[in-house]
Each structure stands twice: as C-alpha cells, then as structure tokens.
Design a protein around this motif. Structure first.
Motif, PDB file in Angstrom:
ATOM      1  N   VAL A  54       0.894  -1.194   0.100  1.00 40.03           N
ATOM      2  CA  VAL A  54      -0.071  -0.191   0.071  1.00 40.03           C
ATOM      3  C   VAL A  54       0.862   1.287   0.006  1.00 40.03           C
ATOM      4  O   VAL A  54       1.820   1.064   0.524  1.00 40.03           O
ATOM      5  N   TRP A  55       0.472   2.235  -0.830  1.00 34.75           N
ATOM      6  CA  TRP A  55       1.077   3.400  -0.811  1.00 34.75           C
ATOM      7  C   TRP A  55       0.282   4.826  -1.140  1.00 34.75           C
ATOM      8  O   TRP A  55      -0.749   4.429  -1.624  1.00 34.75           O
ATOM      9  N   PRO A  56       0.519   5.643  -0.650  1.00 29.12           N
ATOM     10  CA  PRO A  56       1.575   6.082   0.323  1.00 29.12           C
ATOM     11  C   PRO A  56       1.343   5.757   1.718  1.00 29.12           C
ATOM     12  O   PRO A  56       0.018   5.737   2.238  1.00 29.12           O
ATOM     13  N   ILE A  57       2.235   5.316   2.566  1.00 25.96           N
ATOM     14  CA  ILE A  57       2.089   4.684   3.867  1.00 25.96           C
ATOM     15  C   ILE A  57       2.972   5.614   4.901  1.00 25.96           C
ATOM     16  O   ILE A  57       2.316   5.399   6.282  1.00 25.96           O
ATOM     17  N   ALA A  58       3.974   6.215   4.731  1.00 27.35           N
ATOM     18  CA  ALA A  58       4.814   6.500   5.734  1.00 27.35           C
ATOM     19  C   ALA A  58       3.871   7.612   6.472  1.00 27.35           C
ATOM     20  O   ALA A  58       4.067   7.954   7.685  1.00 27.35           O
ATOM     21  N   ASN A  59       3.270   8.598   5.568  1.00 25.56           N
ATOM     22  CA  ASN A  59       2.459   9.612   6.232  1.00 25.56           C
ATOM     23  C   ASN A  59       1.123   9.053   7.169  1.00 25.56           C
ATOM     24  O   ASN A  59       0.302   9.715   7.708  1.00 25.56           O
ATOM     25  N   GLN A  60       0.862   7.762   7.194  1.00 23.46           N
ATOM     26  CA  GLN A  60      -0.287   7.250   7.782  1.00 23.46           C
ATOM     27  C   GLN A  60       0.130   6.529   9.065  1.00 23.46           C
ATOM     28  O   GLN A  60      -0.815   5.897   9.638  1.00 23.46           O
ATOM     29  N   LEU A  61       1.476   6.362   9.326  1.00 18.53           N
ATOM     30  CA  LEU A  61       1.884   5.701  10.451  1.00 18.53           C
ATOM     31  C   LEU A  61       1.179   6.217  12.040  1.00 18.53           C
ATOM     32  O   LEU A  61       0.967   5.500  12.946  1.00 18.53           O
ATOM     33  N   HIS A  62       0.784   7.509  11.974  1.00 20.05           N
ATOM     34  CA  HIS A  62       0.577   8.106  12.960  1.00 20.05           C
ATOM     35  C   HIS A  62      -0.955   7.697  13.327  1.00 20.05           C
ATOM     36  O   HIS A  62      -1.438   7.234  14.336  1.00 20.05           O
ATOM     37  N   ALA A  63      -1.500   7.658  12.325  1.00 17.88           N
ATOM     38  CA  ALA A  63      -3.048   7.014  12.156  1.00 17.88           C
ATOM     39  C   ALA A  63      -3.167   5.627  12.519  1.00 17.88           C
ATOM     40  O   ALA A  63      -3.981   5.308  13.351  1.00 17.88           O
ATOM     41  N   ILE A  64      -1.922   5.036  11.992  1.00 15.29           N
ATOM     42  CA  ILE A  64      -1.991   3.589  12.587  1.00 15.29           C
ATOM     43  C   ILE A  64      -1.667   3.271  14.055  1.00 15.29           C
ATOM     44  O   ILE A  64      -2.262   2.388  14.684  1.00 15.29           O
ATOM     45  N   CYS A  65      -1.024   4.193  14.481  1.00 11.67           N
ATOM     46  CA  CYS A  65      -0.532   3.998  15.953  1.00 11.67           C
ATOM     47  C   CYS A  65      -1.892   4.480  16.877  1.00 11.67           C
ATOM     48  O   CYS A  65      -1.747   3.823  18.242  1.00 11.67           O
ATOM     49  N   CYS A  66      -2.875   5.029  16.330  1.00 10.32           N
ATOM     50  CA  CYS A  66      -4.232   5.058  17.024  1.00 10.32           C
ATOM     51  C   CYS A  66      -5.048   3.856  16.990  1.00 10.32           C
ATOM     52  O   CYS A  66      -6.044   3.998  17.908  1.00 10.32           O
ATOM     53  N   LEU A  67      -4.567   2.837  16.487  1.00 13.24           N
ATOM     54  CA  LEU A  67      -5.624   1.584  16.274  1.00 13.24           C
ATOM     55  C   LEU A  67      -4.978   0.467  17.557  1.00 13.24           C
ATOM     56  O   LEU A  67      -4.586  -0.291  17.173  1.00 13.24           O
ATOM     57  N   ARG A  68      -5.352   0.993  18.577  1.00 10.35           N
ATOM     58  CA  ARG A  68      -4.613   0.399  19.798  1.00 10.35           C
ATOM     59  C   ARG A  68      -4.914  -0.912  19.952  1.00 10.35           C
ATOM     60  O   ARG A  68      -3.888  -2.031  20.687  1.00 10.35           O
ATOM     61  N   ARG A  69      -6.038  -1.305  19.404  1.00  7.37           N
ATOM     62  CA  ARG A  69      -6.591  -2.812  19.614  1.00  7.37           C
ATOM     63  C   ARG A  69      -5.950  -3.966  18.517  1.00  7.37           C
ATOM     64  O   ARG A  69      -6.072  -5.016  18.573  1.00  7.37           O
ATOM     65  N   LEU A  70      -5.323  -3.386  17.585  1.00  5.75           N
ATOM     66  CA  LEU A  70      -4.618  -4.215  16.390  1.00  5.75           C
ATOM     67  C   LEU A  70      -3.721  -5.406  17.392  1.00  5.75           C
ATOM     68  O   LEU A  70      -2.801  -5.069  17.935  1.00  5.75           O
ATOM     69  N   CYS A  71      -3.946  -6.640  16.786  1.00  6.11           N
ATOM     70  CA  CYS A  71      -3.106  -7.830  17.006  1.00  6.11           C
ATOM     71  C   CYS A  71      -2.176  -8.015  15.872  1.00  6.11           C
ATOM     72  O   CYS A  71      -1.455  -8.690  16.040  1.00  6.11           O
ATOM     73  N   THR A  72      -2.628  -7.841  14.459  1.00  6.24           N
ATOM     74  CA  THR A  72      -1.836  -8.101  13.442  1.00  6.24           C
ATOM     75  C   THR A  72      -1.527  -6.765  12.425  1.00  6.24           C
ATOM     76  O   THR A  72      -2.618  -6.217  12.159  1.00  6.24           O
ATOM     77  N   LEU A  73      -0.595  -6.614  12.128  1.00  2.00           N
ATOM     78  CA  LEU A  73      -0.165  -5.474  11.530  1.00  2.00           C
ATOM     79  C   LEU A  73       0.879  -5.677  10.252  1.00  2.00           C
ATOM     80  O   LEU A  73       1.762  -6.287  10.478  1.00  2.00           O
ATOM     81  N   ASP A  74       0.517  -5.612   9.171  1.00  5.89           N
ATOM     82  CA  ASP A  74       1.395  -5.897   7.926  1.00  5.89           C
ATOM     83  C   ASP A  74       1.581  -4.509   7.198  1.00  5.89           C
ATOM     84  O   ASP A  74       0.646  -3.999   6.494  1.00  5.89           O
TER      85      ASP A  74
END
Length: 759
Positions: A222-242
């Motif tokens: 998936v692109w772009p992804i680098a500018n989405q990392l802070h949003a990903i960090c908000c998904l606190r319940r994630l067990c699997t991240l790829d």
C-alpha cells in the motif's frame, strides 16, 4: 492455507483420500444431467421436484471448481430459484461468470463472498453490493476481480463507491483506489481489513479509528504509507499489522528513521502478536543509534537482547510471527529476533514459513519459490511434505502467473527426482502431474514452462502414472513437437515422451493418438528434415513413434499411407542409407502396415517390392531390417498369386530370396522388438498355400521363444499357438525345415511350462 500433503504412518508422502461425500460431489459435478437439464438459451436448470439444501449448494460450488470444471453463468443458473436452492458461502476462482451470474448468486443473501481471477466481473456490477450486501459478513475481492476498480492496469482513478455492507466482519480488497469520501464508520463489526496493493490517494487511515473491533490490518504494497503511521498508532487494539512491500526499489519501503519508527509502532500497538515489515528497512542495520551529549553527533551501540533495535520492547514478550522477507541489511539472518516464527530467506524454515503466509501474493510468492528452488538444487530440504504442499498450492491458486508456474515446476523437478520420490503415494503423484499439466496448458507458448514440465514428467513411470490424464498430456506433447520454432531441447524431450507413451499403451489409446494427429505430426517433422537434408534424433524417434502407434491399429496405418508415408520412406532410405536405427524403425512400421490385409494392395508396386527384396540381404542392425523386410513380403505373398499384380520381380523369385535370408539368420539372435500379440504371425502359420510364409512365421516364433522364453512361451500358449503348430506338423504341405522349426517352438514352450511348475 491448509496442508494437504501428509507424512503417513508407513513413512510415505501422500494426500488424504476423498471422503465418500467428496466422491459423491465429484460424480455429481461430472454428471450434471442427474439433477438438471437445459433451457432453450442453453442455461442449466434444476429438474422439477429437486430441492438442494444450503449445505449441498455451498459444497457443490466448492467441489465443482475443485475438480477443475469451468464455472460459468450456465452452471450458476442452477441456483436461480432461491426457493429450491440456498447459498451462504461462495468462493469463486477463475470463474467466467458475468454480472448476471453474480447477481444470481447474490440474491441468496450471501454470508461470505470471495472472488479471485474473475475477469468478466467489471466495475459496472458494483451496484450489486448496494442491493444485496446487507447480509454479507465477509467480502474478498482478490486479483482481477474488478467490482470496485477499473480493469485497465494503468487506470488509477478511484471508483465512486460506498461499502453498503453494514455487517461486514472481514473485508479484503486488492488494487482498489481508495477515495477520500469512502466511509468506514458504519462498519462497526469489522475486525479484519486487508487493503493489499490499494492506493490510498486522498484517503486517510484515520477513518479506521472509529472501528472498535478492528484487530487485523493488512497494508501489503500500500502506498503512500509513511504519512499514515500516526493514524496506525491510534489503532490500539490491533493484533496483526502488515506494512510490508514486495520490493523497496521504488523507495516506498525506506524510512528515514527506521529504528525509531518501528519503536513508535511497538510503543503504541502493545497487543500486536503478528507483524510484517518485509521489504522495508524498519529492522534497521542491527546497530542502535543513540544521541550523544555532544551536539550534532551520534554514537553507535549494539542493542543488547535483540538485533532489531525497534523491537527491544518485545524481547521478553516475543511476537508470534514476524515478517522479515527481503528486508534491508538481511535482518532475517540476525541471531536474536524476538519472534516465535519468522518469514525470511535465511534458511529452510523461514522460506517455508514465507510460502505459507504469502500464499495469495503471487509476485512475492514467486520469489519465495525461487528461494525454495535454490534450496533444493544447491542444498538440502528436510521438510519435503511441507515444501511439496506450498509449491502445489501456489501453482494451483495462481495458474495465470507464468513466472510462478516456471519457478514452481522447476522446484517440482528437483523434488520429484530426489530420493523421496519412491515414497509418493498415488494421490500425491496425481496431484503433481495434474498441477504440471495445468501450468503447461495455460502457458503453452513458453518454452521454459514446457521444458520444466516435460523434464519433471520424465521422472514418473510411463505410462502407468499418467494414464488418468493421458488425453490431455498427449495434446500438450503434440504441441511441443509440432511447433518448428521450438526445435531444440523442448521438441526432443516432447517427442521422447510421446514415443514412450505410444509404445506402452493399448489399442484404444493408440486410436486416440491417431485421432489427435500423431501420425500427421510425425510425417510433418520427417518432411521438414528431408527438405533440409538433416538427420537427427527427432527424425529417428518420429519413425519409432509411428511404428508404435500403428501396431495392431489399422486406421493409423492408413493414416500413414494417406499422408505420403511411403514417399518419405523411400526418400529417407535414399538420403540416409547408413542409419541403422532409422532403417529398423521404418521397416518395423511397414511390418505393421503389411499386417493389414486391406492395405496390402497399396504396397504392391514394383518399386516397393524391389526395395523390400533388396533389404532381405541387409545386415543393418543385426537381423532386424532383414527380418522385417521378410515379414512384409510374407504378408504380401500370403494373399496368393492372384494378388501379386506386378510382373517384376516375380513372386517366386522374391519367395526364394526370402527363404535364403531366413536360412542365414541365427535362431539365437537377440531382438529389439516387442510383440503384444502373435495373431498376425499365427495367421501366417496357417498359410498352407505358400509354405515360404509359414517358414518366416515359425522362425519368428522359434527365435522369440528361444531368446525370451519367459515372455513369449506363455503368449504362444495363450493364443492357441501349440495347437496351430501341431496341425502344421501333421499337415502334408509344409516342407521339412518348417516342421523342424515348429517342433523347436513346441519343445521350448513345454520347457517353459515345466519351469513355471517348478517355480
């Protein structure tokens, strides 16, 4: 991906046999007339009075595709009546259904829908989700399923759609351009989201924050992804991240501060158990950097309990899975990796793990299969059954990916030629052969695929192992030998296999070979080489193949004659007079032709008879050429004096030369010939009008029973040969030498029977 190849209790490798229920579905799939007929438009329709439960309907669709039947609108029309059929879980792969067929399926209020490689489904059908998506709990739109994307590969304009499937728990999209108006907040049940190869464009992953049950997020390629990392960090319940990529060549997987970025993800996503950072530099270089007290300087230090600095917080609580395949600085080869299972390319276990996890990522999976190929070729693979399973699964799931089929078939070659081949059970052998044929059939124009497939097939026992796919294999082999642009190794190995199959099959299969054009194809190859005055092994084997397919198969003999076969015979004889193997093969073939009574008049020309008579004196290939020439003439002469329609050479002269040749042969001569029946020879034993024909026939029987008693004495007995020879001895017409040789045959057969009793 479930493992099918298993290590059985007896140490063999095999697959579980079909259950009784699966056998029943296989029977049904192959005989749809049991439950259905056709409408005037050619659509399948259920017979009156038949009602199929949901369990039967779901299983039928699954097995119909499993047994390699084309699933199209005509078959899907069986489910047009939702009162008599019921579908809940539909998985489509390589289906040719159209929007009409898809609507037929979706009217069943499906619970789960998966589509891969369904090329005829277009974006014009996306309205079906709005009409029938309310019941969906799982939606999977894989490669080449263009329900929510434009079919053109370079078309990156987003399709204006909304996911009007409020109860979705699992959503898989592949290659979709995500527009900024796309709403996720209403998908409150969504727990698994896979956006493989999607383009985020103006879409922000912050839209996912409102999903309380989201525990799996796949952002592979998936692109772009680098500018989405802070949003990903908000998904606190994630067990699997790829957040892996297939290649960092375009820079998408390269982060400015890899150690800190990975550490940030770990600090925020404390429930992670599965993480994939393959193809990126997020594993760092194995050395941690730390700010110095001096301004503008950094110092390096080795990072204690782990060689991946960003995962320092997980050393006491290792991940269950970590993807490090093709990461920068060879992270998968480091010693201290805080994960129980690692996908990488450092060793066999990592490669097999990568193959299992990446089974629906064909480009990446092709690289994994290449790694597995090198493992088998240059090293040693211990877990054969897992390796076989991942290769077969990859090739079966991604048939259209040529490079995967090439890599997989190359790996299969080294697996099959290895020492474990003898352990393969029948079901596993069948699966390997069927998978190879599928790949070869799909990529018929690729020489490398054909070469790999042909070479792997040579490792099996012919024809026993391939009889279940005999007809399809013959068609693929004929393609390999008939294309002049493939002249070379591919053509040679294909014609070798074709000849091997033609040599060892029964009459019905020889008929099929003729119907498919084997004789005409061989004649074309021979004509081409005569035109160029080239003799090679292809020409030699072409004659051998025709010798085999004409054996006791009259129609194939006729095909040879109708295809100017005698013309090519004479040209080969004149152009390559010193080629013993060629001459033997040609005369063996003509021996088969001469056995067919209604074709013998076509051989009755002065030119042909003179050639056959001259070859009686040939010393080529021992006695083979002389023997076959005598056999041809004996059959022609057995039709009587009236059938001898040429003036020269005379029938009597030819018969005298034939007897003179027979008297020169050594009765103990070893032979390069294989008789499955003595019926043509025994018919000549009864030819009392022409004793010279009987002479050749009894000599043939005597020679074969003397040199190969175990095989041919029994054949003489089975075909009533002893009685026929006894009648000959008691008859007044045959001369003494004929009767003497006949007695040799009977005595040898008696000895053979005694040996069998003693044994």
């Amino acid at each position: 991906m479930s493992c099918k190849v298993r290590l059985m209790e007896d140490g063999s490798l095999d697959e579980e046999p079909l259950t009784l229920k699966e056998i029943a579905y296989q029977k049904l799939c192959n005989n749809l007339d049991i439950i259905s007929g056709y409408t005037e438009s050619g659509q399948r329709t259920l017979n009156t009075g038949i009602v199929l439960t949901n369990e039967i309907c779901d299983a039928f669709l699954e097995n119909y595709q499993r047994f390699h039947r084309p699933l199209d609108d005509r078959v899907i029309n069986l489910f047009s009546d939702t009162r008599r059929t019921s579908l809940k879980i539909v998985n489509l792969r390589y289906s040719t259904l159209s929007s009409l067929g898809l609507e037929t399926l979706m009217r069943h209020k499906l619970f789960a829908l998966s589509m891969w490689y369904c090329d005829r489904i277009t974006v014009n059908s996306h309205h079906l989700l709005a009409h029938y998506g309310d019941s969906l709990r799982s939606l999977e739109l894989g490669i080449s399923s263009h329900l929510l994307q434009n079919a053109e590969p370079n078309e990156k304009e987003p399709v204006d759609f909304q996911l009007t499937c409020p109860h979705l728990r699992r959503l898989v999209l592949n290659g979709v351009v995500m527009h900024h108006r796309l709403q996720f907040a209403h998908l409150q049940d969504l727990s698994h989201l896979d956006l493989t190869s999607c383009v985020l464009a103006n879409f922000s992953l912050e839209a996912l924050v409102m999903l309380p049950n989201l525990h799996t997020l796949i952002l592979f390629n998936v692109w772009p992804i680098a500018n989405q990392l802070h949003a990903i960090c908000c998904l606190r319940r994630l067990c699997t991240l790829d957040i892996s990529i297939s290649s960092s060549g375009n820079g998408h997987g390269t982060y400015d501060l890899p150690d800190q970025t990975l550490e940030m993800l770990m600090d925020n996503l404390r429930h992670l158990t599965h993480l994939d950072i393959s193809g990126t530099n997020l594993a760092g270089n194995g050395v941690a950097t730390k700010e110095s007290t001096n301004a503008n300087t950094k110092t390096e230090q080795h990072f204690g309990p782990t060689d991946i600095p960003g995962l320092a917080s997980r050393t006491q609580r290792p991940l269950q899975f970590l993807g490090l395949y093709h990461t920068a600085h060879w992270a998968c080869k480091r010693h201290d990796i805080p994960a129980l299972e690692v996908a990488g390319d450092a060793n066999e276990q990592q490669i097999l793990t990568a193959a299992r996890y990446y089974h629906d990522r064909p480009v990446l999976l092709t690289r994994v299969l290449n790694d597995l190929y090198h493992l088998f070729r240059f090293e040693n693979c211990k877990d054969i059954h897992t390796a076989l399973d991942v290769v077969l699964c990859a090739m079966d799931r991604h048939l259209k990916f040529k490079h995967m089929q090439i890599s997989g078939s190359a790996t299969l070659f080294y697996i099959v030629k290895g020492r474990d081949r003898s352990k393969f059970g029948t079901l596993l052998r069948n699966h390997i052969i069927r998978t190879l044929l599928n790949g070869m059939e799909m990529h018929l124009t690729d020489d490398t695929m054909l070469r790999n497939g042909y070479l792997t097939l040579t490792q099996f026992h012919m024809p026993v192992d391939v009889l279940f796919e005999y007809e399809r294999l013959i068609k693929i082999l004929l393609h390999g030998v008939s294309k002049t642009e493939q002249e070379g190794f591919v053509q040679r190995i294909a014609i070798y296999l074709l000849n091997t199959l033609a040599c060892q099959v029964d009459g019905r299969q020889k008929l099929f070979l003729g119907e498919l054009g084997v004789v005409s194809t061989m004649l074309t190859l021979i004509k081409d080489r005569l035109t160029r005055s080239v003799f090679d092994d292809v020409m030699e084997v072409a004659w051998s193949t025709m010798w085999n397919v004409t054996d006791e198969t009259a129609i194939n003999c006729k095909r040879f004659l109708d295809g100017r076969g005698m013309e090519y015979f004479l040209k080969c004889l004149n152009t390559f007079p010193d080629r013993d193997e060629l001459l033997r093969n040609m005369m063996g073939l003509l021996g088969n032709v001469a056995e067919v009574k209604w074709l013998r008049p076509k051989l009755m020309t002065q030119e042909f008879i003179e050639v056959f008579a001259r070859l009686l004196d040939s010393l080529s290939d021992g006695i083979e050429v002389s023997y076959n020439a005598a056999g041809v003439l004996a059959h022609i002469a057995s039709d009587g004096a009236d059938a001898w329609t040429i003036k020269s050479p005379t029938r009597q002269h030819v018969l005298e030369r034939m007897v003179a040749a027979i008297q020169r042969w050594n009765i103990k001569s070893e032979r390069n010939i294989n008789y499955r029946s003595f019926e043509p020879i025994l018919s000549l034993v009864r030819c009392y009008e022409t004793p010279q024909c009987q002479h050749w026939a009894v000599w043939a029987l005597a020679n074969l029973t003397q040199v190969y008693p175990d095989k041919y004495c029994q054949l003489v007995e089975q075909e009533n040969g002893i009685q026929i020879l006894t009648e000959l001895i008691e008859h007044e017409s045959p001369y003494c030498e004929i009767k003497r040789i006949a007695r040799l045959v009977i005595e040898q057969c008696d000895l053979g029977m005694e040996r069998m009793v003693e044994g």
